[in-house]
Design a protein around this motif. Structure first.
Motif, short mmCIF file in Angstrom:
data_model
loop_
_atom_site.label_atom_id
_atom_site.label_comp_id
_atom_site.label_asym_id
_atom_site.label_seq_id
_atom_site.Cartn_x
_atom_site.Cartn_y
_atom_site.Cartn_z
N ALA A 55 -0.96 -3.18 -13.78
CA ALA A 55 -1.88 -4.66 -13.41
C ALA A 55 -1.37 -5.06 -12.14
O ALA A 55 -2.36 -5.73 -11.41
N TYR A 56 -0.10 -5.06 -11.79
CA TYR A 56 0.16 -5.71 -10.39
C TYR A 56 -0.40 -5.07 -9.35
O TYR A 56 -0.82 -5.62 -8.45
N SER A 57 -0.37 -3.53 -9.43
CA SER A 57 -0.84 -2.79 -8.21
C SER A 57 -2.45 -3.01 -8.14
O SER A 57 -2.87 -3.07 -7.29
N LEU A 58 -3.20 -3.50 -9.42
CA LEU A 58 -4.58 -3.36 -9.41
C LEU A 58 -4.90 -4.86 -8.72
O LEU A 58 -5.76 -4.97 -7.72
N GLU A 59 -4.08 -5.97 -9.20
CA GLU A 59 -4.34 -7.38 -8.61
C GLU A 59 -4.07 -7.58 -7.34
O GLU A 59 -4.49 -8.39 -6.55
N THR A 60 -3.15 -6.71 -6.81
CA THR A 60 -2.53 -6.97 -5.53
C THR A 60 -3.16 -5.91 -4.55
O THR A 60 -2.87 -5.63 -3.18
N ASN A 61 -4.04 -4.90 -4.92
CA ASN A 61 -4.53 -4.07 -4.38
C ASN A 61 -3.94 -2.93 -3.76
O ASN A 61 -4.08 -2.88 -2.25
N GLN A 62 -2.72 -2.51 -4.26
CA GLN A 62 -1.77 -1.55 -3.49
C GLN A 62 -2.47 -0.35 -3.49
O GLN A 62 -3.10 0.22 -4.23
N ASP A 64 -1.28 2.37 -1.69
CA ASP A 64 -0.55 3.79 -1.58
C ASP A 64 0.59 3.64 -2.65
O ASP A 64 0.83 2.84 -3.06
N GLY A 65 0.93 4.95 -2.82
CA GLY A 65 2.10 5.11 -3.72
C GLY A 65 1.46 5.34 -5.20
O GLY A 65 0.29 5.17 -5.46
N ILE A 66 2.54 5.65 -6.10
CA ILE A 66 2.53 5.62 -7.53
C ILE A 66 2.66 4.56 -8.15
O ILE A 66 3.67 4.09 -8.07
N TRP A 67 1.75 3.94 -8.88
CA TRP A 67 1.83 2.50 -9.62
C TRP A 67 1.57 2.74 -11.12
O TRP A 67 0.44 3.18 -11.26
N GLY A 68 2.44 2.19 -11.92
CA GLY A 68 1.81 2.52 -13.36
C GLY A 68 1.49 4.00 -13.73
O GLY A 68 0.71 4.14 -14.68
N GLY A 69 1.93 4.70 -12.97
CA GLY A 69 1.71 6.11 -13.41
C GLY A 69 0.37 6.84 -12.81
O GLY A 69 -0.18 7.75 -13.23
N HIS A 70 -0.08 6.13 -11.87
CA HIS A 70 -1.43 6.36 -11.19
C HIS A 70 -1.32 6.38 -9.63
O HIS A 70 -0.67 5.66 -9.21
N THR A 71 -2.08 7.46 -9.06
CA THR A 71 -2.09 7.71 -7.87
C THR A 71 -3.19 6.59 -7.18
O THR A 71 -3.88 6.04 -7.80
N ARG A 79 -9.53 0.29 -10.43
CA ARG A 79 -10.01 -1.05 -9.83
C ARG A 79 -11.26 -1.39 -9.85
O ARG A 79 -12.03 -2.34 -9.93
N ARG A 80 -12.06 -0.26 -9.39
CA ARG A 80 -13.68 -0.55 -9.25
C ARG A 80 -13.94 -0.87 -10.68
O ARG A 80 -15.19 -1.68 -10.81
N ARG A 81 -13.73 -0.18 -11.88
CA ARG A 81 -14.39 -0.53 -13.10
C ARG A 81 -13.78 -2.03 -13.46
O ARG A 81 -14.52 -2.78 -14.14
N TRP A 82 -12.49 -2.13 -13.24
CA TRP A 82 -11.94 -3.49 -13.61
C TRP A 82 -12.72 -4.64 -12.86
O TRP A 82 -12.93 -5.59 -13.40
N LEU A 83 -12.85 -4.48 -11.64
CA LEU A 83 -13.81 -5.62 -10.83
C LEU A 83 -15.00 -5.81 -11.34
O LEU A 83 -15.55 -6.78 -11.50
#
Length: 90
Positions: A55-62, A64-71, A79-83
């Motif tokens: 959730a943090y990575s999606l809200e802050t538009n990270q 790069d890297g692996i966040w929450g188990g996702h590339t 993120r596209r679906r969430w937006l």
């Protein structure tokens, strides 16, 4: 305005399975580095706060890297679906 994810960023990070791990593990050189990606995802798989991390990575538009188990590629799709869902709910 600070979002809820940003406000709680520090608290969930204190419980993350990756705390103390080598940060390079979560920033593989390209998405073709399947061995590194797999190793990072193994850590994420047992993480008690992986949903908060994602959730943090999606809200802050990270981007790069692996966040929450996702590339990054996987997160762009999420993120596209969430937006889109946010726009439709408005």
């Amino acid at each position: 305005m600070v979002t809820e994810a940003l406000e709680t960023a520090i608290s969930w990070r204190e419980e993350a399975a990756c705390l103390g791990a080598d940060p390079d593990l979560f920033f593989p050189v390209g998405e073709g580095d399947l061995e590194s990606i797999s190793a990072a995802k193994e850590v994420c798989a047992i993480c008690p706060v992986k949903e908060d991390c994602l959730a943090y990575s999606l809200e802050t538009n990270q981007t790069d890297g692996i966040w929450g188990g996702h590339t990054a590629t996987e997160r762009r799709r999420i993120r596209r679906r969430w937006l889109r869902e946010l726009r439709e709910a408005s």
